[in-house]
Motif scaffolding. Structure first.
Motif, mmCIF file in Angstrom:
data_model
loop_
_atom_site.group_PDB
_atom_site.id
_atom_site.type_symbol
_atom_site.label_atom_id
_atom_site.label_comp_id
_atom_site.label_asym_id
_atom_site.label_seq_id
_atom_site.Cartn_x
_atom_site.Cartn_y
_atom_site.Cartn_z
ATOM 1 N N ASN A 1 4.007 5.317 8.272
ATOM 2 C CA ASN A 1 3.206 5.953 7.946
ATOM 3 C C ASN A 1 2.195 5.911 7.181
ATOM 4 O O ASN A 1 2.326 4.812 5.693
ATOM 5 C CB ASN A 1 4.597 6.889 6.630
ATOM 6 N N PRO A 2 1.264 6.027 7.857
ATOM 7 C CA PRO A 2 -0.065 4.902 7.399
ATOM 8 C C PRO A 2 -0.305 5.507 5.575
ATOM 9 O O PRO A 2 -1.057 4.637 4.987
ATOM 10 C CB PRO A 2 -1.507 5.648 8.207
ATOM 11 N N ALA A 3 0.018 6.809 5.442
ATOM 12 C CA ALA A 3 -0.400 6.666 3.686
ATOM 13 C C ALA A 3 0.610 5.861 3.119
ATOM 14 O O ALA A 3 0.583 6.185 1.512
ATOM 15 C CB ALA A 3 0.665 8.596 3.677
ATOM 16 N N LEU A 4 1.310 5.256 3.459
ATOM 17 C CA LEU A 4 2.803 4.107 2.575
ATOM 18 C C LEU A 4 2.336 3.033 3.266
ATOM 19 O O LEU A 4 2.734 1.717 2.355
ATOM 20 C CB LEU A 4 3.831 4.956 2.996
ATOM 21 N N LEU A 5 0.583 2.379 3.365
ATOM 22 C CA LEU A 5 -0.059 1.507 3.487
ATOM 23 C C LEU A 5 -0.153 0.251 1.973
ATOM 24 O O LEU A 5 -0.688 1.646 1.241
ATOM 25 C CB LEU A 5 -0.767 1.454 4.286
ATOM 26 N N LEU A 6 -0.111 -0.227 1.912
ATOM 27 C CA LEU A 6 0.069 -1.498 0.372
ATOM 28 C C LEU A 6 -1.574 -1.409 0.939
ATOM 29 O O LEU A 6 -1.990 -2.114 1.671
ATOM 30 C CB LEU A 6 0.302 -2.488 0.953
ATOM 31 N N LYS A 7 -1.944 -2.138 -0.312
ATOM 32 C CA LYS A 7 -3.373 -2.636 -0.191
ATOM 33 C C LYS A 7 -3.419 -3.903 -0.674
ATOM 34 O O LYS A 7 -2.369 -4.675 -1.914
ATOM 35 C CB LYS A 7 -4.152 -1.871 -1.717
ATOM 36 N N ARG A 8 -3.498 -4.887 -0.042
ATOM 37 C CA ARG A 8 -3.798 -6.298 -0.404
ATOM 38 C C ARG A 8 -5.104 -6.565 -0.686
ATOM 39 O O ARG A 8 -5.615 -6.317 0.004
ATOM 40 C CB ARG A 8 -4.022 -6.935 1.655
ATOM 41 N N GLN A 9 -4.625 -7.385 -1.975
ATOM 42 C CA GLN A 9 -6.092 -7.922 -2.766
ATOM 43 C C GLN A 9 -6.166 -8.913 -2.421
ATOM 44 O O GLN A 9 -7.272 -9.620 -2.833
ATOM 45 C CB GLN A 9 -5.776 -7.991 -4.042
ATOM 46 N N ASN A 10 -5.372 -9.931 -1.190
ATOM 47 C CA ASN A 10 -5.016 -11.379 -1.365
ATOM 48 C C ASN A 10 -4.243 -11.714 -0.531
ATOM 49 O O ASN A 10 -3.346 -11.023 0.130
ATOM 50 C CB ASN A 10 -5.589 -12.576 -2.283
ATOM 51 N N ASP A 11 -3.678 -13.037 -0.236
ATOM 52 C CA ASP A 11 -2.905 -13.792 0.522
ATOM 53 C C ASP A 11 -1.363 -13.591 0.047
ATOM 54 O O ASP A 11 -0.245 -13.026 0.618
ATOM 55 C CB ASP A 11 -2.876 -15.124 0.668
ATOM 56 N N LYS A 12 -1.463 -12.971 -1.468
ATOM 57 C CA LYS A 12 -0.138 -13.037 -2.151
ATOM 58 C C LYS A 12 0.305 -12.069 -2.894
ATOM 59 O O LYS A 12 1.113 -11.134 -3.571
ATOM 60 C CB LYS A 12 -0.048 -13.688 -3.100
ATOM 61 N N LEU A 13 -0.418 -10.866 -3.199
ATOM 62 C CA LEU A 13 -1.049 -9.908 -3.709
ATOM 63 C C LEU A 13 -1.036 -8.533 -3.042
ATOM 64 O O LEU A 13 -2.136 -8.207 -2.266
ATOM 65 C CB LEU A 13 -1.118 -9.849 -5.155
ATOM 66 N N ALA A 14 -0.199 -7.575 -3.389
ATOM 67 C CA ALA A 14 0.297 -6.374 -2.489
ATOM 68 C C ALA A 14 0.063 -5.395 -3.408
ATOM 69 O O ALA A 14 0.684 -5.933 -4.691
ATOM 70 C CB ALA A 14 0.847 -5.919 -1.861
ATOM 71 N N THR A 15 -0.739 -4.188 -3.726
ATOM 72 C CA THR A 15 -0.310 -3.331 -4.919
ATOM 73 C C THR A 15 0.107 -2.049 -3.825
ATOM 74 O O THR A 15 -0.865 -1.204 -2.248
ATOM 75 C CB THR A 15 -2.150 -3.209 -5.669
ATOM 76 N N PHE A 16 0.335 -0.997 -4.659
ATOM 77 C CA PHE A 16 0.817 0.280 -4.882
ATOM 78 C C PHE A 16 0.630 1.254 -5.391
ATOM 79 O O PHE A 16 2.104 0.733 -6.801
ATOM 80 C CB PHE A 16 1.650 0.639 -4.093
ATOM 81 N N ASP A 17 0.933 2.584 -5.758
ATOM 82 C CA ASP A 17 0.798 3.413 -6.681
ATOM 83 C C ASP A 17 1.823 4.598 -6.642
ATOM 84 O O ASP A 17 1.116 5.048 -5.376
ATOM 85 C CB ASP A 17 -0.001 4.180 -7.653
#
Length: 136
Positions: free
Chosen positions: A111-127
């Motif tokens: 589901n594209p609504a559940l895509l993490l946001k990659r900040q860099n190679d090691k960090l991903a974010t999701f609220d």
């Protein structure tokens, strides 16, 4: 948690909010995934854990980038399993996905609504946003 497991370290950070944009403190964020080879540890329960959100609704995990798994006719795209529940909220059970993964569009659960946001190679974010029950 990562004792001797091969793979790329992944940091997942995020926040839990109510539908009125208020941070939810003391929410439980439960995370689990397979290892880089696509295997789940159902005996020692590695790559599984939970965090309780702080006063600003923040959580943070250190884990490994999950691999793909399945057979030659169907493979799951890399994903993280998550359960989130705050005081006075229903339990949310979902999966989070990684952008630009070739198997995303072939995975029926994606589901594209559940895509993490990659900040860099090691960090991903999701609220996460949870509805608060009346009286909760």
């Amino acid at each position: 948690l990562l004792d001797g497991l091969p793979g790329e370290v992944l940091i997942l950070e995020g926040r839990v909010f109510s539908t009125t944009c208020q941070p939810i403190s003391n929410a439980i964020v439960d995370l689990w995934s397979c290892d880089a080879k696509g295997d789940y540890d159902n005996a020692g329960f590695k790559l599984r854990g939970h965090q309780i959100t702080d006063a600003q609704g923040r959580f943070r995990f250190q884990t490994l980038m999950p691999g793909t798994y399945g057979n030659s006719s169907f493979r799951r795209t890399p994903h993280l399993h998550v359960k989130v529940q705050g005081p006075g909220t229903p339990l949310l059970t979902t999966q989070l996905y990684f952008p630009d993964e070739p198997l995303n569009l072939r995975d029926g659960f994606f589901n594209p609504a559940l895509l993490l946001k990659r900040q860099n190679d090691k960090l991903a974010t999701f609220d996460f946003v949870l509805p608060v029950r009346a009286g909760g």
